[in-house]
Design a protein around this motif. Sequence first.
Motif, PDB file in Angstrom:
ATOM      1  N   ARG A 336      45.183  41.582  27.262  1.00 39.45           N
ATOM      2  CA  ARG A 336      45.070  40.377  28.070  1.00 39.45           C
ATOM      3  C   ARG A 336      44.381  40.605  29.399  1.00 39.45           C
ATOM      4  N   LYS A 337      44.630  41.786  29.991  1.00 36.99           N
ATOM      5  CA  LYS A 337      44.215  41.941  31.386  1.00 36.99           C
ATOM      6  C   LYS A 337      43.051  42.895  31.575  1.00 36.99           C
ATOM      7  N   CYS A 338      42.753  43.740  30.620  1.00 30.39           N
ATOM      8  CA  CYS A 338      41.754  44.782  30.841  1.00 30.39           C
ATOM      9  C   CYS A 338      40.638  44.778  29.800  1.00 30.39           C
ATOM     10  N   ILE A 340      38.758  42.787  28.395  1.00 35.61           N
ATOM     11  CA  ILE A 340      37.539  42.009  28.615  1.00 35.61           C
ATOM     12  C   ILE A 340      36.488  42.871  29.329  1.00 35.61           C
ATOM     13  N   CYS A 341      36.900  43.852  30.111  1.00 33.84           N
ATOM     14  CA  CYS A 341      35.955  44.654  30.902  1.00 33.84           C
ATOM     15  C   CYS A 341      35.936  46.148  30.545  1.00 33.84           C
ATOM     16  N   HIS A 342      36.898  46.640  29.792  1.00 36.27           N
ATOM     17  CA  HIS A 342      36.969  48.084  29.558  1.00 36.27           C
ATOM     18  C   HIS A 342      37.094  48.427  28.082  1.00 36.27           C
ATOM     19  N   GLY A 353      33.076  47.050  33.058  1.00 31.91           N
ATOM     20  CA  GLY A 353      33.648  48.238  33.696  1.00 31.91           C
ATOM     21  C   GLY A 353      33.387  49.481  32.863  1.00 31.91           C
ATOM     22  N   PRO A 354      33.661  50.673  33.411  1.00 28.47           N
ATOM     23  CA  PRO A 354      33.444  51.915  32.661  1.00 28.47           C
ATOM     24  C   PRO A 354      34.483  52.065  31.540  1.00 28.47           C
ATOM     25  N   SER A 355      34.137  52.824  30.501  1.00 26.20           N
ATOM     26  CA  SER A 355      35.114  53.093  29.437  1.00 26.20           C
ATOM     27  C   SER A 355      36.284  53.865  30.038  1.00 26.20           C
ATOM     28  N   ALA A 364      38.032  59.784  39.708  1.00 22.81           N
ATOM     29  CA  ALA A 364      37.489  58.422  39.731  1.00 22.81           C
ATOM     30  C   ALA A 364      35.967  58.484  39.831  1.00 22.81           C
ATOM     31  N   GLY A 365      35.323  57.509  39.259  1.00 15.12           N
ATOM     32  CA  GLY A 365      33.867  57.390  39.403  1.00 15.12           C
ATOM     33  C   GLY A 365      33.090  58.439  38.641  1.00 15.12           C
ATOM     34  N   SER A 366      33.628  58.944  37.507  1.00 17.51           N
ATOM     35  CA  SER A 366      32.947  60.082  36.884  1.00 17.51           C
ATOM     36  C   SER A 366      32.415  59.837  35.471  1.00 17.51           C
ATOM     37  N   SER A 403      35.646  48.029  45.927  1.00 14.80           N
ATOM     38  CA  SER A 403      35.352  48.252  44.510  1.00 14.80           C
ATOM     39  C   SER A 403      34.911  46.952  43.846  1.00 14.80           C
ATOM     40  N   LYS A 404      34.158  47.115  42.749  1.00 12.94           N
ATOM     41  CA  LYS A 404      33.706  45.947  41.999  1.00 12.94           C
ATOM     42  C   LYS A 404      34.800  45.378  41.115  1.00 12.94           C
ATOM     43  N   MET A 405      35.898  46.120  40.986  1.00 12.52           N
ATOM     44  CA  MET A 405      36.943  45.615  40.086  1.00 12.52           C
ATOM     45  C   MET A 405      37.627  44.424  40.740  1.00 12.52           C
ATOM     46  N   PRO A 406      37.764  43.300  40.007  1.00 15.46           N
ATOM     47  CA  PRO A 406      38.311  42.109  40.646  1.00 15.46           C
ATOM     48  C   PRO A 406      39.766  42.289  41.057  1.00 15.46           C
ATOM     49  N   MET A 407      40.140  41.514  42.066  1.00 15.41           N
ATOM     50  CA  MET A 407      41.487  41.534  42.594  1.00 15.41           C
ATOM     51  C   MET A 407      42.501  41.191  41.506  1.00 15.41           C
ATOM     52  N   GLN A 408      43.458  42.001  41.278  1.00 15.61           N
ATOM     53  CA  GLN A 408      44.557  41.650  40.382  1.00 15.61           C
ATOM     54  C   GLN A 408      45.726  42.585  40.630  1.00 15.61           C
ATOM     55  N   VAL A 409      46.925  42.013  40.538  1.00 14.86           N
ATOM     56  CA  VAL A 409      48.130  42.784  40.746  1.00 14.86           C
ATOM     57  C   VAL A 409      48.995  42.588  39.513  1.00 14.86           C
TER      58      VAL A 409
HETATM   59  C1  HEC Z   1      36.690  41.563  35.205  1.00 15.49           C
HETATM   60  C2  HEC Z   1      36.478  42.961  34.900  1.00 15.49           C
HETATM   61  C3  HEC Z   1      37.609  43.970  34.994  1.00 15.49           C
HETATM   62  C4  HEC Z   1      38.917  43.843  34.585  1.00 15.49           C
HETATM   63  C5  HEC Z   1      39.579  42.608  33.998  1.00 15.49           C
HETATM   64  C6  HEC Z   1      39.527  45.120  34.799  1.00 15.49           C
HETATM   65  N1  HEC Z   1      38.626  45.991  35.328  1.00 15.49           N
HETATM   66 FE1  HEC Z   1      38.950  47.957  35.742  1.00 15.49          FE
HETATM   67  N2  HEC Z   1      37.072  48.082  36.484  1.00 15.49           N
HETATM   68  C7  HEC Z   1      36.121  47.099  36.462  1.00 15.49           C
HETATM   69  C8  HEC Z   1      34.931  47.560  37.128  1.00 15.49           C
HETATM   70  C9  HEC Z   1      33.637  46.748  37.330  1.00 15.49           C
HETATM   71  C10 HEC Z   1      35.182  48.890  37.532  1.00 15.49           C
HETATM   72  C11 HEC Z   1      34.252  49.800  38.296  1.00 15.49           C
HETATM   73  C12 HEC Z   1      34.602  49.569  39.721  1.00 15.49           C
HETATM   74  C13 HEC Z   1      33.638  50.113  40.722  1.00 15.49           C
HETATM   75  O1  HEC Z   1      32.652  50.762  40.384  1.00 15.49           O
HETATM   76  O2  HEC Z   1      33.923  49.844  41.882  1.00 15.49           O
HETATM   77  C14 HEC Z   1      36.534  49.184  37.083  1.00 15.49           C
HETATM   78  C15 HEC Z   1      37.163  50.413  37.294  1.00 15.49           C
HETATM   79  C16 HEC Z   1      38.402  50.743  36.784  1.00 15.49           C
HETATM   80  C17 HEC Z   1      39.015  52.037  36.875  1.00 15.49           C
HETATM   81  C18 HEC Z   1      38.367  53.277  37.503  1.00 15.49           C
HETATM   82  C19 HEC Z   1      37.596  53.920  36.400  1.00 15.49           C
HETATM   83  C20 HEC Z   1      36.834  55.152  36.815  1.00 15.49           C
HETATM   84  O3  HEC Z   1      36.106  55.673  35.972  1.00 15.49           O
HETATM   85  O4  HEC Z   1      36.978  55.554  37.958  1.00 15.49           O
HETATM   86  C21 HEC Z   1      40.215  51.995  36.245  1.00 15.49           C
HETATM   87  C22 HEC Z   1      41.214  53.106  36.063  1.00 15.49           C
HETATM   88  C23 HEC Z   1      40.363  50.645  35.764  1.00 15.49           C
HETATM   89  N3  HEC Z   1      39.266  49.919  36.120  1.00 15.49           N
HETATM   90  C24 HEC Z   1      41.444  50.199  35.048  1.00 15.49           C
HETATM   91  C25 HEC Z   1      41.641  48.861  34.685  1.00 15.49           C
HETATM   92  C26 HEC Z   1      42.830  48.380  34.022  1.00 15.49           C
HETATM   93  C27 HEC Z   1      43.976  49.240  33.550  1.00 15.49           C
HETATM   94  C28 HEC Z   1      42.667  47.041  33.906  1.00 15.49           C
HETATM   95  C29 HEC Z   1      43.667  46.022  33.332  1.00 15.49           C
HETATM   96  C30 HEC Z   1      44.943  45.971  33.981  1.00 15.49           C
HETATM   97  C31 HEC Z   1      41.371  46.678  34.469  1.00 15.49           C
HETATM   98  N4  HEC Z   1      40.790  47.806  34.935  1.00 15.49           N
HETATM   99  C32 HEC Z   1      40.856  45.399  34.481  1.00 15.49           C
HETATM  100  C33 HEC Z   1      36.267  45.839  35.945  1.00 15.49           C
HETATM  101  C34 HEC Z   1      37.444  45.323  35.460  1.00 15.49           C
END
Ligand code: HEC
Length: 430
Positions: A336-338, A340-342, A353-355, A364-366, A403-409
């Motif tokens: 549900r939460k991740c 879509i992007c991972h 987002g990255p795998s 991080a970032g690797s 970070s580009k990762m959207p705000m979520q808690v």
């Molecule tokens: C709408 C897209 C989106 C969603 C939803 C999202 N992420 Fe991300 N995430 C990203 C992006 C884009 C980055 C890269 C951020 C950057 O480069 O600043 C990232 C980076 C990360 C990283 C760091 C990875 C690294 O290689 O350093 C982690 C861990 C991570 N996300 C976990 C999660 C988890 C767990 C969830 C679900 C709870 C989640 N993300 C939900 C877009 C998303």
Amino acid sequence: MTRLILALVLSLCAGLLPAQEFTTLKGHGGPVMGLAVAPDGTVASASFDNSVGLWTGQGPRWLEGHDAAVVTVNYSQAPLLLSGGDDFRVLAWHPDRAGPLEVTRHLGKVASIAVDPSDGRIASAGWDGFVQVSRRDVGDGFVSETLRGHRSNVTDIGFGPDGALYSTSSDGTLRVWTRDGAGWSNRVIVKHGFGINELVVTRDWIAYGAVDGGTRVISPKGDEIADFTLDRRPILAMAHHAGTGQLAVGDGHGYIMMIDTASWRITRDFRAARRGPVWALAFSPDGQTILAGGLDDVVYAWPVALLDRFDPAIDGQRSFLRDPATMENGERQFMRKCSICHALTPGPSRKAGPSLYGLFGRPAGSVDGYSYSPVLDGSDIVWTQDSIDALFHDGPDVFIPGSKMPMQVIAEPGDRADLIGFLARATQEE
Ligand code: HEC
């Protein structure tokens, strides 16, 4: 695979088969964006070709009157048909009249039309950000009121049993509108974050579908009843048949998911469009056939009984076909939460987002080849249970500002722990 063959065989036979078989309604010169069915079974289809098709069993009748694509039709005042389109207009068609009447005009595309069953008021949702409520005036005229409050396109609309009006918008909210002496006021009952596309309003529940795949059912007060959000997006169409208690949900992958609203379980899930998304859905009056429209210039009519029953055991390998109720909480959180992007698999993916493959113990970032924002590129964070927990306890905007990762808690400690447990297993390197 069986389903694909079934679909192919059936579509080859289409046209030769009686009504309870798979059929296609052919004739439109463009994609089908909207569908509605009258109590007598007449199907109205709204198309990119600027026309509305009326299908009664004989050849179609074309209603020409819009100056641009028609995107929505509504038959709730049958035989009167309402249509709205890219020419910003809502038109009313009566079989006894030669041409349409103009109900109202928006300043943007008309995305949806609803009718209040108690008094016949017509509400329309506009990409101008407004809701208009129109009623018949003297003669052939209509008077309209404009409801302002949404911050972006209004995408769908529906009346509740008490005359309350519900609307959804690209601004990510679902609102309820009520009228008092001073005019209309609105209250946000859902803040979804991503744009909401679709809405079904009934006496007991409200279902909505969103751009990120969010598919939820809430009570009229806003409490959650069920959540069918999975790795499929965007949600583009919904239809409800009260008599049989079926809710159909169409998405950008061309699938239709059927939900039983008595048990809130997925009963069927099938690929309904040969290519592209499902934009329009409607049930036949008896609820035995589901009609679907999309990129193909035809209307598909699927007999519900012919469709495969939903079986999570068979479809297990395709995550978006699984019933969230059969997943353990950590996986459900991820889906549900991740998801879509991972991706969870090695190698490049086309997600935003990255795998997360090999996440634990990784700096991080690797991930090679992924273009991180500067805050993660060269960061000294290492991803562990603790740092991932902190990431979603504080939110990325606090834990890795910029970070580009959207705000979520993720507020619940139990949900974070389950998610981390799932990730620890699912991202393990082989
Ligand atoms: C709408 C897209 C989106 C969603 C939803 C999202 N992420 Fe991300 N995430 C990203 C992006 C884009 C980055 C890269 C951020 C950057 O480069 O600043 C990232 C980076 C990360 C990283 C760091 C990875 C690294 O290689 O350093 C982690 C861990 C991570 N996300 C976990 C999660 C988890 C767990 C969830 C679900 C709870 C989640 N993300 C939900 C877009 C998303």
